[in-house]
Write an enzyme that holds these catalytic residues in place. Sequence first.
Site, PDB file in Angstrom:
ATOM      1  N   ASP A  66     -11.795  11.130  17.240  1.00  0.00           N
ATOM      2  CA  ASP A  66     -11.215  10.431  15.827  1.00  0.00           C
ATOM      3  C   ASP A  66      -9.899  10.094  15.944  1.00  0.00           C
ATOM      4  O   ASP A  66      -9.124  10.585  16.743  1.00  0.00           O
ATOM      5  CB  ASP A  66     -11.515  11.643  14.986  1.00  0.00           C
ATOM      6  N   LYS A  73       9.530  -2.257  -5.457  1.00  0.00           N
ATOM      7  CA  LYS A  73       8.626  -2.304  -4.270  1.00  0.00           C
ATOM      8  C   LYS A  73       7.131  -2.338  -4.539  1.00  0.00           C
ATOM      9  O   LYS A  73       6.782  -2.028  -5.438  1.00  0.00           O
ATOM     10  CB  LYS A  73       8.993  -0.959  -3.397  1.00  0.00           C
TER      11      LYS A  73
END
Length: 1007
Positions: free
Chosen positions: A360, A503
């Site tokens: 993983d 942002k």
Amino acid sequence: MSAAKAAAKAERAAALRKDVDFVEHTWAAEKLYAHFGCTLEDGLSNERVLENRAKYGENRLTPPEVTPWYIKFLMQFANFFALLLLGGGVLCFVGYAIDSEKDQTNLYLGVVLFTVVMITATFSFLQEAKSEAIMEGFKSMIPKKCKAIRGGKAVVIDAWELVPGDVVDLNDGDQVPADIRVMRSNELKVDNSSLTGESEPQDRTPELAVDSNGNIVTQPLESTNLCFYTTIINSGSGRGVVIGSGDRTVMGQIAGLATETSGEDSPISKEIKKFIQLISIVAITLGIVFFVVGLTNGTAIIQNVVFMIGIIVANVPEGLLATVTVSLALTAKRMHAKNVLVKNLEAVETLGSTTVIASDKTGTLTQNRMTVQHAWYDNKVISEPGQTPDGEPFYDQSSEAFQRLLQVATLCNNAEYLTKSEDGSFIDLKAEMMNPNFNILKQPATGDASEQGLLKLVQPLNDALDTRAKYPKLFEIKFNSTNKWQLSIHGQPGGRPPLLVLKGAPERVLAKCTSYFSNGKTSSKDAEFERTYTQSYEDLGGRGERVLGFAFKELSGFKNDFKFSQKPKPNFPIDDLTFVGLFSLIDPPREGVPEAVTKCNRARIKVYMVTGDHPITAAAIAKQVNIVSQENLDNGTACVVKGDDIRAWTEIEDPVAQRAKWDAALDHKQIVWARVSPAHKLLIVENCQRRGEIVAVTGDGVNDAPALKKGDIGIAMGIAGKDVSKEAADMILMDDNFASIVNGVEEGRLIFDNLKKSIAYTLSSNIPEIAPFLCYITAKIPSPLTTVLILCVDLGTDMVPAISMAYEEKEADIMDRPPRNAQTDRLVNFRLISFAYLQIGIIQALAGFFTYMLVLNDYGYTPSILMGNGLKWTKNSLLCTLNGDSITQPNVDYQTAALEYAQTAYFITIIIVQWADLMIAKTRKLSIFEQGMGNDFMNFGLIFETVLGATLCYTPIFNKVFGTRPLHVLHWFSGVPWSILIFTYDELRKSLIRSNPKGWLDRWTYW
């Protein structure tokens, strides 16, 4: 199991390996409401709830079929080895029952054999069956309560009561109680990390997701209007309709896969089974043949039964399974010191045999923590120190643009540090920053993963609390999926106007800008700037990094006490901003992982990345940790396989054509599997195993559980791992570090080498144990060894020395060798049998017979007297010679005692020659003078077997139980020359092998 039941089980298994068959998330809202009989405002009526429950069932996971524990325990006695020893034990009890003289030997032997089987069965039972535990792990994840709308009223109900069509409210922090289609949302974000491995929370909106061609996305895991069972609402709120409950959910599919998947026998288990079958067949065949020979010689039935038991017991190494188990347990203890917890002991050796590691990504190869990787300001890409390869420039703190970028990243950010420690005290971050051992990246924080990453970049340079105190927040517009930006307004010191900071997605931020700040000055946007910006943005995005843009503006004409508002529209300018730069973030690789992957490559172990994350991100991380290289991607020996590819393969009806697709992918040298579902992970493992690979699967999420259980060895994460994944795994990394797996591979290879040595040592004593019975029945000499003394060797004197092999150090080239070939490099091969039986074993048998005859000769019975008199030795008195005079000893007890002395001497001689056998088994090719005697436990084993032999000889109670006698000290030394012969022979053999590698001696005797 009936044919119909088996067919149904096979059909269910095939269905589980495909995606959940949801289509309701692609329907128009009216069709959805009509289908389930609900409305978004009123939910389901109570009558319709009952109807839907009758149709779809309760919102529960179906538990697997459970075999009662006592049946599982009894099944341990059904294997060939156990049945063989149990049969021998029964024969012993039968022999004792029909024996008119009631010889206690048969009774003791029967008890010992039953005890050996009982201990072995208990060991095996404790290692088996994890399905119930896995399902318990899933149960612990299931939400307990939820808020639903029924009959127009909001009600709080148990999650199991939900049915498809129920309308459910979702709020920040809730656990999703079923698979739900979102029909209304307000900045809704869901944490899918345990399901897909995505580090960032995912937006959820009512809109249908479409692909690049404008087609509706039908694959549930790719849809943006679905919330999945057991995932967590990260922020926002929403309302949705249940479209899947219980087993018909993505989580239900994973639970079904995890409990349906049968664990594979470990390679070491298969090897031991084959070895036991071989030895058992030999033992039974010899026992039956010589039982018949005994009958033809006119021997009594009871004597032949006892003799047959002796042959079987002599052939079967009763202590082997105990030795293997203890050796594996000792290795597991060593691995625990290296932060690896071994749940299934046999998994240790499996890891050493591994040819493929399917790992993983999130939390295993990476840190599961978004971290700033690059910045773009002053028209150049800058690295964040310590995160990227050498050769890229680091940021320049003296740059005005960089300082402005830090300021915007600090202010337009809601992440905060959690400074309260476990004992309730508070951490002084400023003081801790001066501590060289303090790692700010590991400091827990609240907020969005990306905002936490920005905060941790800022802290070492400018204290975030100081900056925020200096520029207090006046107003904020939170990030939303429509705008894709976040805005805040802050007061500035010195009477300066408020500062607006923004942002968000770079393209959205840049669209609000008319100028940019670079190299200390503000300039108007032009084509050259946009070209440079676009090139840098695409470059960072192409690296798999999440890119954020930053901008600011001083709001001239406004004061701090102005009431800023965004409704109905902002009462302040949000355009005409100045663009300051970019930050890009990624979940970075764990420390030590690239080196560990390189070590695996050197050991010819393929490492695959298997993740639910985006292909570009997956490939970027895979390159950083050496799983793939750009060179191999370019020349076609490496590839990135997407979940859509696997989905297409599963639709191919022809199994041959389907396998061909898999084989074409698996033929690549390096592979990244991206955007895969839990069912796909399972298919990857199964197809690797079909090709003969030994597969180790690593993971930490719920989605990893089926593959963890199916793999030859499952490795879960101890810190970040969910309980379900830990239950399904054979091994747990306590520090979540992939690099610990490499330690496990070394230990696994070492245990195989050492088990080989242990078996070579143990098998050598089989020949001196079998030969006495063969001579007893063919040459009719008094039996040189009793069955009880054979067990004293197998379960007594040989046990500790055999286990001591587990303490041998690894050889220098252990990680430079390819994984062992399960078809050719067997635990017990012909060369090992030849070495143990035909070389060392024969020398040991000759040593035993030499001592046996020497002792009987000392008691007056020359070798010539022995022939033909063995069957009646304890009944008829024989002529014996003492001090040169032939006299008749009418006392049969004297003959019996003399034989017991000889049998004891034979037993002691086996111990003496096993000294040499233990020392030569320490190495397979090296001289013992090179390896040395540094194994302290082995040195203890030499002393232990000698002391135990002496105890059995000279303790009166043991004389009675085991039929031994106190030997004259000189009779101990008759085996020493033979021991020296064994040692010299093997040192010469190894020397010739080393001087002529690949020669005849190497090919035929190197085991």
